[in-house]
Motif scaffolding. Structure first.
Motif, PDB file in Angstrom:
ATOM      1  N   MET A   1       0.838  -1.206   0.000  1.00  0.00           N
ATOM      2  CA  MET A   1       0.000   0.000   0.000  1.00  0.00           C
ATOM      3  C   MET A   1       0.868   1.249   0.000  1.00  0.00           C
ATOM      4  SD  MET A   1      -3.243   0.877   2.305  1.00  0.00           S
ATOM      5  CE  MET A   1      -3.553  -0.713   3.052  1.00  0.00           C
ATOM      6  N   SER A   2       0.466   2.221  -0.786  1.00  0.00           N
ATOM      7  CA  SER A   2       1.281   3.452  -0.848  1.00  0.00           C
ATOM      8  C   SER A   2       1.050   4.321   0.382  1.00  0.00           C
ATOM      9  CB  SER A   2       0.895   4.252  -2.098  1.00  0.00           C
ATOM     10  OG  SER A   2      -0.376   4.855  -1.870  1.00  0.00           O
ATOM     11  N   LEU A   3       1.946   5.250   0.572  1.00  0.00           N
ATOM     12  CA  LEU A   3       1.856   6.167   1.709  1.00  0.00           C
ATOM     13  C   LEU A   3       0.549   6.947   1.674  1.00  0.00           C
ATOM     14  CD1 LEU A   3       2.994   7.760   4.122  1.00  0.00           C
ATOM     15  CD2 LEU A   3       4.223   9.192   2.465  1.00  0.00           C
ATOM     16  N   ALA A   4       0.252   7.530   0.522  1.00  0.00           N
ATOM     17  CA  ALA A   4      -0.948   8.365   0.392  1.00  0.00           C
ATOM     18  C   ALA A   4      -2.208   7.567   0.674  1.00  0.00           C
ATOM     19  CB  ALA A   4      -1.005   8.943  -1.020  1.00  0.00           C
ATOM     20  N   LYS A   5      -2.228   6.333   0.176  1.00  0.00           N
ATOM     21  CA  LYS A   5      -3.422   5.511   0.342  1.00  0.00           C
ATOM     22  C   LYS A   5      -3.614   5.130   1.819  1.00  0.00           C
ATOM     23  CE  LYS A   5      -5.991   2.181  -2.173  1.00  0.00           C
ATOM     24  NZ  LYS A   5      -5.902   0.838  -2.724  1.00  0.00           N
ATOM     25  N   THR A   6      -2.490   4.801   2.430  1.00  0.00           N
ATOM     26  CA  THR A   6      -2.563   4.425   3.851  1.00  0.00           C
ATOM     27  C   THR A   6      -3.075   5.591   4.683  1.00  0.00           C
ATOM     28  OG1 THR A   6      -0.647   3.039   3.469  1.00  0.00           O
ATOM     29  CG2 THR A   6      -1.247   3.462   5.766  1.00  0.00           C
ATOM     30  N   GLN A   7      -2.524   6.781   4.374  1.00  0.00           N
ATOM     31  CA  GLN A   7      -2.977   7.961   5.121  1.00  0.00           C
ATOM     32  C   GLN A   7      -4.454   8.224   4.895  1.00  0.00           C
ATOM     33  OE1 GLN A   7      -0.166  10.973   3.936  1.00  0.00           O
ATOM     34  NE2 GLN A   7       1.131  10.545   5.732  1.00  0.00           N
ATOM     35  N   ALA A   8      -4.898   8.055   3.683  1.00  0.00           N
ATOM     36  CA  ALA A   8      -6.325   8.266   3.373  1.00  0.00           C
ATOM     37  C   ALA A   8      -7.188   7.269   4.144  1.00  0.00           C
ATOM     38  CB  ALA A   8      -6.553   8.123   1.871  1.00  0.00           C
ATOM     39  N   THR A   9      -6.745   5.995   4.181  1.00  0.00           N
ATOM     40  CA  THR A   9      -7.495   4.964   4.919  1.00  0.00           C
ATOM     41  C   THR A   9      -7.616   5.348   6.378  1.00  0.00           C
ATOM     42  OG1 THR A   9      -6.508   3.346   3.450  1.00  0.00           O
ATOM     43  CG2 THR A   9      -7.560   2.490   5.460  1.00  0.00           C
ATOM     44  N   LEU A  10      -6.471   5.786   6.957  1.00  0.00           N
ATOM     45  CA  LEU A  10      -6.492   6.153   8.381  1.00  0.00           C
ATOM     46  C   LEU A  10      -7.400   7.359   8.641  1.00  0.00           C
ATOM     47  CD1 LEU A  10      -2.721   5.642   9.302  1.00  0.00           C
ATOM     48  CD2 LEU A  10      -4.668   4.389  10.256  1.00  0.00           C
ATOM     49  N   GLU A  11      -7.377   8.295   7.730  1.00  0.00           N
ATOM     50  CA  GLU A  11      -8.235   9.469   7.898  1.00  0.00           C
ATOM     51  C   GLU A  11      -9.714   9.100   7.852  1.00  0.00           C
ATOM     52  OE1 GLU A  11      -6.825  12.386   5.103  1.00  0.00           O
ATOM     53  OE2 GLU A  11      -5.469  13.230   6.607  1.00  0.00           O
ATOM     54  N   THR A  12     -10.044   8.263   6.906  1.00  0.00           N
ATOM     55  CA  THR A  12     -11.435   7.802   6.814  1.00  0.00           C
ATOM     56  C   THR A  12     -11.830   7.090   8.104  1.00  0.00           C
ATOM     57  OG1 THR A  12     -11.027   7.432   4.482  1.00  0.00           O
ATOM     58  CG2 THR A  12     -13.049   6.467   5.395  1.00  0.00           C
ATOM     59  N   SER A  55       8.507   1.358   2.194  1.00  0.00           N
ATOM     60  CA  SER A  55       9.925   1.719   2.058  1.00  0.00           C
ATOM     61  C   SER A  55      10.417   2.305   3.369  1.00  0.00           C
ATOM     62  CB  SER A  55      10.080   2.768   0.948  1.00  0.00           C
ATOM     63  OG  SER A  55       9.409   3.950   1.356  1.00  0.00           O
ATOM     64  N   ALA A  56      11.715   2.255   3.584  1.00  0.00           N
ATOM     65  CA  ALA A  56      12.311   2.745   4.824  1.00  0.00           C
ATOM     66  C   ALA A  56      12.011   4.227   5.027  1.00  0.00           C
ATOM     67  CB  ALA A  56      13.838   2.535   4.793  1.00  0.00           C
ATOM     68  N   GLU A  57      11.834   4.914   3.951  1.00  0.00           N
ATOM     69  CA  GLU A  57      11.553   6.340   4.000  1.00  0.00           C
ATOM     70  C   GLU A  57      10.106   6.615   4.476  1.00  0.00           C
ATOM     71  OE1 GLU A  57      11.110   9.851   0.635  1.00  0.00           O
ATOM     72  OE2 GLU A  57      12.033   7.928   0.098  1.00  0.00           O
ATOM     73  N   ARG A  59       8.123   4.476   6.112  1.00  0.00           N
ATOM     74  CA  ARG A  59       7.727   3.773   7.338  1.00  0.00           C
ATOM     75  C   ARG A  59       7.503   4.724   8.528  1.00  0.00           C
ATOM     76  NH1 ARG A  59      11.628  -0.954   7.969  1.00  0.00           N
ATOM     77  NH2 ARG A  59      10.908  -1.653   5.931  1.00  0.00           N
ATOM     78  N   PRO A  60       8.459   5.608   8.888  1.00  0.00           N
ATOM     79  CA  PRO A  60       8.237   6.492  10.047  1.00  0.00           C
ATOM     80  C   PRO A  60       7.085   7.458   9.838  1.00  0.00           C
ATOM     81  CG  PRO A  60      10.324   7.023   8.933  1.00  0.00           C
ATOM     82  CD  PRO A  60       9.806   5.779   8.281  1.00  0.00           C
ATOM     83  N   LYS A  61       6.871   7.866   8.577  1.00  0.00           N
ATOM     84  CA  LYS A  61       5.764   8.793   8.327  1.00  0.00           C
ATOM     85  C   LYS A  61       4.428   8.124   8.635  1.00  0.00           C
ATOM     86  CE  LYS A  61       8.195  11.422   4.813  1.00  0.00           C
ATOM     87  NZ  LYS A  61       8.471  11.394   3.363  1.00  0.00           N
ATOM     88  N   VAL A  62       4.279   6.896   8.101  1.00  0.00           N
ATOM     89  CA  VAL A  62       3.031   6.160   8.380  1.00  0.00           C
ATOM     90  C   VAL A  62       2.898   5.916   9.872  1.00  0.00           C
ATOM     91  CG1 VAL A  62       1.867   3.944   8.112  1.00  0.00           C
ATOM     92  CG2 VAL A  62       2.839   5.093   6.120  1.00  0.00           C
ATOM     93  N   GLY A  63       4.051   5.538  10.488  1.00  0.00           N
ATOM     94  CA  GLY A  63       4.036   5.252  11.941  1.00  0.00           C
ATOM     95  C   GLY A  63       3.543   6.443  12.737  1.00  0.00           C
ATOM     96  N   SER A  64       4.129   7.595  12.474  1.00  0.00           N
ATOM     97  CA  SER A  64       3.725   8.731  13.315  1.00  0.00           C
ATOM     98  C   SER A  64       2.307   9.181  12.975  1.00  0.00           C
ATOM     99  CB  SER A  64       4.727   9.885  13.199  1.00  0.00           C
ATOM    100  OG  SER A  64       4.707  10.366  11.875  1.00  0.00           O
TER     101      SER A  64
END
Ligand code: PHE
Length: 350
Positions: A1-12, A55-57, A59-64
């Protein structure tokens, strides 16, 4: 899953959850939401678990971001919980309102029986004169009740005191006089004179009527020492009668007979109601018969191990039931034993 998609899922997820939390109206459902969303099998945990594929880049963004979302949801749940708890409390308070101005339920307070009050009052008088209060047995032996009181088997005076027998030798006492014998045989004269009273229940095979009851009370009195005379008896009774019936009272002794006293007397007190002029209380005689008394019979002293050549004594037997009847104008002794509150409540005491 891409970063943007994951963030969108979490927001929803956050928006939906916050809407659910806002709509929930009870603590149970709220808790269910918490478990469902924040629990180990919930969507946030799932997102965090899926991070290994990023990706390692990223990962922390999704985490936080996931943590921020989780904190927002947690805070919303906590806030809602506080609100719901407050609502529940307010509702309970509203439902359970007390009217503190309503009158309370009256606790009924009892009172000591009028006979108990009368006996304690008489006890106080004697205790004040140095008498000890001795308790006897309601179940007595023929030996103490009769024989030691100079009433051997077949003595005609036993007829006046027939009673209830438990066996040939055991009975319920007919008078408190057996306490005389029990006290005398134990008394140590090196410690001083014997002065005692003994209040308690006595029993006779009487037909119950307005002035007789098969159970009533007596207060026995006994004084033994060297040089006790009839004068001591008379003086003592006079003091006691004045305390019980008023300072103006006089007493009068009339010859009588008891097997355990010699001489024996019946004691009358001048009427406390009319002062001696004659009224319904004293049956127009001016005098009220109040107790039996006499000098302790030498044989009674002897049987209790006291030398009648050295010691002498007086004894008396007083009926507190009769005292209470006279004093309070009670015309039927049976009222004392029926436990009718309408009667008992009239004697509240202090
Ligand atoms: N025992 C006697 C009775 O019951 C009363 C009494 C007691 C008389 C002591 C004299 C002395 O009748």
């Amino acid at each position: 899953m891409s970063l943007a998609k994951t963030q969108a899922t979490l927001e929803t997820l956050r928006n939906e959850t916050l809407a659910k939390v806002a709509a929930v109206t009870d603590l149970n459902s709220l808790n269910q939401i918490r478990v469902e969303i924040l629990g180990k099998k919930g969507p946030i945990t799932e997102v965090l678990r899926g991070m290994k594929d990023l990706s390692a880049e990223d990962r922390p963004k999704v985490g936080s971001f996931a943590n921020v979302i989780r904190d927002e949801i947690t805070a919303a749940i906590e806030a809602r919980k506080t609100d719901l708890e407050a609502d529940a409390l307010n509702e309970a308070l509203a439902k359970e309102t007390l009217d503190v101005t309503l009158p309370g339920a009256q606790v009924k307070q009892g009172t000591r029986h009028i006979l108990t009050q009368t006996m304690e009052e008489i006890e106080d008088i004697f205790v004040g004169m140095g008498y000890q209060v001795v308790e006897g047995f309601e179940v007595e032996s023929d030996h103490y009740n009769f024989e030691r009181m100079n009433l051997p088997k077949n003595h005609p005076a036993r007829d006046m005191q027939d009673t209830f027998y438990i066996s040939d030798e055991i009975l319920i006492r007919t008078h408190t006089s057996p306490v005389q014998a029990r006290t005398m045989e134990k008394h140590d004269f090196s410690k001083g004179a014997l002065r005692m009273i003994s209040p308690g229940k006595v029993f006779r095979r009487d037909t119950d009527d307005a002035t007789h009851s098969h159970q009533f009370h007596q207060i026995e009195g006994l004084v033994v020492d060297k040089n006790i005379t009839m004068g001591d008896l008379k003086g003592t009774l006079e003091v006691v009668m004045k305390k019980m019936f008023g300072a103006d009272r006089k007493i009068r002794l009339r010859p009588s007979y008891f097997p355990f006293t010699e001489p024996s007397v019946e004691t009358d007190v001048s009427c406390f109601k009319c002062g001696g002029a004659g009224c319904n209380v004293c049956k127009y005689t001016g005098w009220i018969e109040i107790l039996g008394a006499g000098m302790v019979h030498p044989d009674v002293l002897q049987m209790s191990g006291i030398d009648p050549e050295v010691y002498s004594g007086f004894a008396f037997g007083l009926g507190p039931d009769r005292v209470a009847m006279l004093r309070y104008g009670v015309n039927d002794i049976r009222y004392f034993y029926q436990n009718d509150l309408r009667f008992l409540e009239q004697f509240k005491g202090e």
